[in-house]
Structures are given as C-alpha cells and as structure tokens.
Scaffold this motif. Structure first.
Motif, mmCIF file in Angstrom:
data_model
loop_
_atom_site.group_PDB
_atom_site.id
_atom_site.type_symbol
_atom_site.label_atom_id
_atom_site.label_comp_id
_atom_site.label_asym_id
_atom_site.label_seq_id
_atom_site.Cartn_x
_atom_site.Cartn_y
_atom_site.Cartn_z
ATOM 1 N N GLY A 109 32.490 39.448 48.019
ATOM 2 C CA GLY A 109 33.544 38.693 48.678
ATOM 3 C C GLY A 109 34.802 38.545 47.839
ATOM 4 N N ILE A 110 34.948 39.391 46.809
ATOM 5 C CA ILE A 110 36.146 39.276 45.982
ATOM 6 C C ILE A 110 37.349 39.843 46.721
ATOM 7 N N ARG A 111 38.518 39.415 46.298
ATOM 8 C CA ARG A 111 39.761 39.816 46.947
ATOM 9 C C ARG A 111 40.215 41.192 46.468
ATOM 10 N N ARG A 112 41.158 41.758 47.205
ATOM 11 C CA ARG A 112 41.682 43.088 46.891
ATOM 12 C C ARG A 112 42.263 43.136 45.482
ATOM 13 N N GLY A 113 43.073 42.168 45.124
ATOM 14 C CA GLY A 113 43.677 42.136 43.796
ATOM 15 C C GLY A 113 42.654 41.998 42.684
ATOM 16 N N GLU A 114 41.565 41.297 42.975
ATOM 17 C CA GLU A 114 40.515 41.122 41.978
ATOM 18 C C GLU A 114 39.761 42.425 41.739
ATOM 19 N N ILE A 115 39.524 43.171 42.808
ATOM 20 C CA ILE A 115 38.799 44.444 42.630
ATOM 21 C C ILE A 115 39.691 45.495 41.993
ATOM 22 N N ILE A 116 40.991 45.418 42.233
ATOM 23 C CA ILE A 116 41.916 46.363 41.605
ATOM 24 C C ILE A 116 41.918 46.178 40.096
ATOM 25 N N ASN A 117 41.838 44.935 39.629
ATOM 26 C CA ASN A 117 41.872 44.640 38.196
ATOM 27 C C ASN A 117 40.501 44.656 37.533
ATOM 28 N N LEU A 118 39.453 44.975 38.278
ATOM 29 C CA LEU A 118 38.092 44.967 37.749
ATOM 30 C C LEU A 118 37.885 46.114 36.770
ATOM 31 N N LYS A 142 23.499 39.813 35.908
ATOM 32 C CA LYS A 142 23.833 40.182 37.288
ATOM 33 C C LYS A 142 25.011 39.363 37.808
ATOM 34 N N SER A 143 26.149 39.569 37.150
ATOM 35 C CA SER A 143 27.367 38.866 37.554
ATOM 36 C C SER A 143 28.585 39.732 37.252
ATOM 37 N N ILE A 144 29.691 39.374 37.918
ATOM 38 C CA ILE A 144 30.979 40.024 37.699
ATOM 39 C C ILE A 144 31.980 38.930 37.358
ATOM 40 N N SER A 145 32.759 39.146 36.310
ATOM 41 C CA SER A 145 33.803 38.197 35.927
ATOM 42 C C SER A 145 35.136 38.721 36.454
ATOM 43 N N VAL A 146 35.823 37.889 37.224
ATOM 44 C CA VAL A 146 37.121 38.266 37.779
ATOM 45 C C VAL A 146 38.123 37.157 37.511
ATOM 46 N N PHE A 147 39.385 37.552 37.493
ATOM 47 C CA PHE A 147 40.450 36.569 37.400
ATOM 48 C C PHE A 147 40.919 36.272 38.815
ATOM 49 N N GLY A 148 40.631 35.087 39.293
ATOM 50 C CA GLY A 148 40.957 34.696 40.656
ATOM 51 C C GLY A 148 42.361 34.149 40.771
ATOM 52 N N LYS A 149 42.563 33.375 41.804
ATOM 53 C CA LYS A 149 43.873 32.768 42.030
ATOM 54 C C LYS A 149 44.220 31.856 40.855
ATOM 55 N N GLY A 150 45.460 31.867 40.489
ATOM 56 C CA GLY A 150 45.907 31.036 39.378
ATOM 57 C C GLY A 150 45.427 31.546 38.036
ATOM 58 N N ARG A 151 45.015 32.826 37.977
ATOM 59 C CA ARG A 151 44.533 33.459 36.740
ATOM 60 C C ARG A 151 43.352 32.714 36.119
ATOM 61 N N ARG A 152 42.549 32.063 36.985
ATOM 62 C CA ARG A 152 41.320 31.418 36.508
ATOM 63 C C ARG A 152 40.218 32.461 36.471
ATOM 64 N N PRO A 167 28.099 35.976 41.111
ATOM 65 C CA PRO A 167 26.792 36.643 41.040
ATOM 66 C C PRO A 167 26.749 37.871 41.945
ATOM 67 N N ILE A 168 25.967 38.854 41.536
ATOM 68 C CA ILE A 168 25.780 40.051 42.355
ATOM 69 C C ILE A 168 24.292 40.212 42.658
ATOM 70 N N THR A 169 24.005 40.872 43.750
ATOM 71 C CA THR A 169 22.622 41.077 44.159
ATOM 72 C C THR A 169 21.994 42.216 43.350
ATOM 73 N N ASP A 170 20.679 42.291 43.430
ATOM 74 C CA ASP A 170 19.971 43.387 42.759
ATOM 75 C C ASP A 170 20.422 44.735 43.308
ATOM 76 N N LYS A 171 20.616 44.810 44.619
ATOM 77 C CA LYS A 171 21.043 46.066 45.254
ATOM 78 C C LYS A 171 22.419 46.501 44.742
ATOM 79 N N LEU A 172 23.356 45.561 44.656
ATOM 80 C CA LEU A 172 24.691 45.905 44.163
ATOM 81 C C LEU A 172 24.633 46.308 42.690
ATOM 82 N N ALA A 173 23.823 45.620 41.897
ATOM 83 C CA ALA A 173 23.676 45.980 40.484
ATOM 84 C C ALA A 173 23.110 47.393 40.355
ATOM 85 N N LYS A 174 22.159 47.749 41.218
ATOM 86 C CA LYS A 174 21.580 49.092 41.203
ATOM 87 C C LYS A 174 22.627 50.129 41.594
ATOM 88 N N GLU A 175 23.422 49.835 42.620
ATOM 89 C CA GLU A 175 24.483 50.758 43.052
ATOM 90 C C GLU A 175 25.515 50.951 41.938
#
Length: 81
Positions: free
Chosen positions: A31-40, A50-60, A65-73
């Motif tokens: 459910g991350i935003r377009r800008g967050e995935i671009i900067n990933l 099993k997590s992804i760190s992103v800079f969200g709104k306000g540069r926070r 968390p990610i699922t087992d399936k996404l981690a495998k992919e």
C-alpha cells in the motif's frame, strides 16, 4: 491486472517485465505510494524482519511489514539482478 503482468513476466523474461510486475506486486502488498516506491532501494528491504523502510509524507521514516509471499517474490527478483 496482476495476472496480465505475471503472464508478460513469464513470456518476455526481460528486465522491464520483471520491474513492472514487482512494482505492481509491491504496491498491492504494502500500500505504499508512488513516490515511496520510486525512492525505494534494496537497502530499505529487510528480509530478516520482513519489512520495508520508506520515507513517507513529511519525510518521516516508516517501517511497513511485508508478507511472506512478497518477501519471496522480492528475494527471487534480487537473484535476477
């Protein structure tokens, strides 16, 4: 839509096909935003916790968390690169 990208990925086996498929899977899985995935970056993906760190709104920095399936992919695509 996901099946469409999955078929293209299997048929073409090109970088662009894998990239597009993984973008769709990651957006749907987190459910991350377009800008967050671009900067990933790979260093933002933590396979152990099993997590992804992103800079969200306000540069926070947010940890999503990610699922087992996404981690495998994501693990499978890292071998492709």
């Amino acid at each position: 839509m996901l099946n469409f990208y999955r078929r293209i990925k299997q048929r073409e086996k090109s970088y662009v096909a894998y990239r597009d498929y993984m973008i769709i899977v990651t957006i749907l899985g987190t459910g991350i935003r377009r800008g967050e995935i671009i900067n990933l970056q790979w260093s933002d993906v933590d396979f152990i916790n099993k997590s992804i760190s992103v800079f969200g709104k306000g540069r926070r920095k947010e940890t999503i968390p990610i699922t087992d399936k996404l981690a495998k992919e994501l693990g499978g695509i890292s071998n492709f690169l």
